[in-house]
Write a protein that holds these residues in place. Structure first.
Motif, PDB file in Angstrom:
ATOM      1  N   GLU A 161       0.829  -1.205   0.000  1.00 55.06           N
ATOM      2  CA  GLU A 161       0.000   0.000   0.000  1.00 55.06           C
ATOM      3  C   GLU A 161       0.864   1.256   0.000  1.00 55.06           C
ATOM      4  OE1 GLU A 161      -2.503  -0.580   3.387  1.00 55.06           O
ATOM      5  OE2 GLU A 161      -3.784  -2.033   2.353  1.00 55.06           O
ATOM      6  N   GLU A 162       1.943   1.238   0.778  1.00 56.64           N
ATOM      7  CA  GLU A 162       2.851   2.389   0.798  1.00 56.64           C
ATOM      8  C   GLU A 162       3.545   2.565  -0.553  1.00 56.64           C
ATOM      9  OE1 GLU A 162       3.235   4.738   3.172  1.00 56.64           O
ATOM     10  OE2 GLU A 162       1.546   3.700   4.114  1.00 56.64           O
ATOM     11  N   LEU A 163       3.896   1.461  -1.197  1.00 56.04           N
ATOM     12  CA  LEU A 163       4.515   1.520  -2.517  1.00 56.04           C
ATOM     13  C   LEU A 163       3.546   2.106  -3.536  1.00 56.04           C
ATOM     14  CD1 LEU A 163       6.873   0.818  -4.406  1.00 56.04           C
ATOM     15  CD2 LEU A 163       5.923  -1.479  -4.596  1.00 56.04           C
ATOM     16  N   GLN A 164       2.281   1.718  -3.465  1.00 55.99           N
ATOM     17  CA  GLN A 164       1.284   2.279  -4.377  1.00 55.99           C
ATOM     18  C   GLN A 164       1.116   3.784  -4.170  1.00 55.99           C
ATOM     19  OE1 GLN A 164      -2.055  -0.250  -3.483  1.00 55.99           O
ATOM     20  NE2 GLN A 164      -1.571  -1.676  -5.137  1.00 55.99           N
ATOM     21  N   LYS A 165       1.096   4.202  -2.896  1.00 54.60           N
ATOM     22  CA  LYS A 165       0.986   5.637  -2.604  1.00 54.60           C
ATOM     23  C   LYS A 165       2.195   6.389  -3.145  1.00 54.60           C
ATOM     24  CE  LYS A 165      -1.528   5.102   1.744  1.00 54.60           C
ATOM     25  NZ  LYS A 165      -1.395   5.254   3.198  1.00 54.60           N
ATOM     26  N   CYS A 166       3.371   5.814  -2.954  1.00 56.41           N
ATOM     27  CA  CYS A 166       4.603   6.444  -3.428  1.00 56.41           C
ATOM     28  C   CYS A 166       4.591   6.565  -4.946  1.00 56.41           C
ATOM     29  CB  CYS A 166       5.813   5.638  -2.956  1.00 56.41           C
ATOM     30  SG  CYS A 166       7.408   6.328  -3.463  1.00 56.41           S
ATOM     31  N   GLN A 167       4.200   5.505  -5.639  1.00 58.82           N
ATOM     32  CA  GLN A 167       4.179   5.534  -7.098  1.00 58.82           C
ATOM     33  C   GLN A 167       3.179   6.557  -7.612  1.00 58.82           C
ATOM     34  OE1 GLN A 167       3.410   1.420  -7.965  1.00 58.82           O
ATOM     35  NE2 GLN A 167       5.588   0.930  -8.129  1.00 58.82           N
ATOM     36  N   LYS A 168       2.058   6.655  -6.944  1.00 57.27           N
ATOM     37  CA  LYS A 168       1.036   7.621  -7.364  1.00 57.27           C
ATOM     38  C   LYS A 168       1.506   9.058  -7.120  1.00 57.27           C
ATOM     39  CE  LYS A 168      -3.885   7.737  -7.334  1.00 57.27           C
ATOM     40  NZ  LYS A 168      -5.114   7.268  -6.705  1.00 57.27           N
ATOM     41  N   ALA A 169       2.173   9.283  -5.998  1.00 57.02           N
ATOM     42  CA  ALA A 169       2.604  10.637  -5.650  1.00 57.02           C
ATOM     43  C   ALA A 169       3.788  11.098  -6.500  1.00 57.02           C
ATOM     44  CB  ALA A 169       2.974  10.695  -4.170  1.00 57.02           C
ATOM     45  N   GLU A 170       4.692  10.186  -6.809  1.00 61.46           N
ATOM     46  CA  GLU A 170       5.918  10.572  -7.503  1.00 61.46           C
ATOM     47  C   GLU A 170       5.777  10.614  -9.021  1.00 61.46           C
ATOM     48  OE1 GLU A 170       8.525  11.799  -6.078  1.00 61.46           O
ATOM     49  OE2 GLU A 170       7.671  11.434  -4.093  1.00 61.46           O
TER      50      GLU A 170
ATOM     51  N   HIS B 287       8.902   7.645 -10.005  1.00 58.15           N
ATOM     52  CA  HIS B 287       8.717   6.607  -8.997  1.00 58.15           C
ATOM     53  C   HIS B 287       9.744   5.492  -9.105  1.00 58.15           C
ATOM     54  CE1 HIS B 287       6.483   4.522 -12.232  1.00 58.15           C
ATOM     55  NE2 HIS B 287       6.761   3.418 -11.552  1.00 58.15           N
ATOM     56  N   TYR B 288      10.355   5.296 -10.256  1.00 59.68           N
ATOM     57  CA  TYR B 288      11.369   4.248 -10.382  1.00 59.68           C
ATOM     58  C   TYR B 288      12.553   4.519  -9.468  1.00 59.68           C
ATOM     59  CZ  TYR B 288       8.934   2.456 -14.467  1.00 59.68           C
ATOM     60  OH  TYR B 288       7.991   1.922 -15.303  1.00 59.68           O
ATOM     61  N   GLN B 289      12.938   5.779  -9.356  1.00 66.42           N
ATOM     62  CA  GLN B 289      14.085   6.142  -8.523  1.00 66.42           C
ATOM     63  C   GLN B 289      13.685   6.350  -7.068  1.00 66.42           C
ATOM     64  OE1 GLN B 289      15.248   9.636 -10.577  1.00 66.42           O
ATOM     65  NE2 GLN B 289      16.439   8.538 -12.132  1.00 66.42           N
TER      66      GLN B 289
ATOM     67  N   GLY C 163      13.488   1.648  -2.953  1.00 59.83           N
ATOM     68  CA  GLY C 163      13.678   0.958  -1.672  1.00 59.83           C
ATOM     69  C   GLY C 163      12.428   0.208  -1.230  1.00 59.83           C
ATOM     70  N   LEU C 164      11.278   0.843  -1.388  1.00 56.52           N
ATOM     71  CA  LEU C 164      10.016   0.181  -1.031  1.00 56.52           C
ATOM     72  C   LEU C 164       9.749  -1.019  -1.931  1.00 56.52           C
ATOM     73  CD1 LEU C 164       7.500   3.070  -0.292  1.00 56.52           C
ATOM     74  CD2 LEU C 164       8.248   1.291   1.270  1.00 56.52           C
ATOM     75  N   ALA C 165      10.073  -0.882  -3.206  1.00 55.23           N
ATOM     76  CA  ALA C 165       9.849  -1.992  -4.135  1.00 55.23           C
ATOM     77  C   ALA C 165      10.726  -3.187  -3.770  1.00 55.23           C
ATOM     78  CB  ALA C 165      10.130  -1.545  -5.566  1.00 55.23           C
TER      79      ALA C 165
END
Length: 77
Positions: A36-45, A49-51, A55-57
């Motif tokens: 869930e945190e990874l999804q939030k990060c990808q959506k926000a960035e 988001h690849y860079q 770490g979360l991935a």
């Protein structure tokens, strides 16, 4: 006739089973939270988001290796 197991040994077996299942659920829920945190990060960035979320991935992939809920009995087919 075979002797029945004692009450203490049966309780110990049941406690061990419960502990194993509980531990499996904890690992599964940890993976879910990281996902869930990874999804939030990808959506926000967005496109970065690849860079930013790398770490979360990696942590999510590591948690996925043993995040399966299994029962106390293993059946080989």
């Amino acid at each position: 006739m075979s002797a029945l197991p004692s009450t203490d040994s049966m309780q110990a077996t049941l406690d061990a089973r419960d502990a194993k299942v509980r531990e499996n659920w904890v690992r599964t829920m940890q993976a879910r939270i990281v996902r869930e945190e990874l999804q939030k990060c990808q959506k926000a960035e967005g496109i970065n988001h690849y860079q930013v979320c790398h770490g979360l991935a990696e942590k999510y992939l590591e948690l996925l290796k043993d995040a399966k809920v299994q029962g106390y009995r293993v059946i080989d087919v």
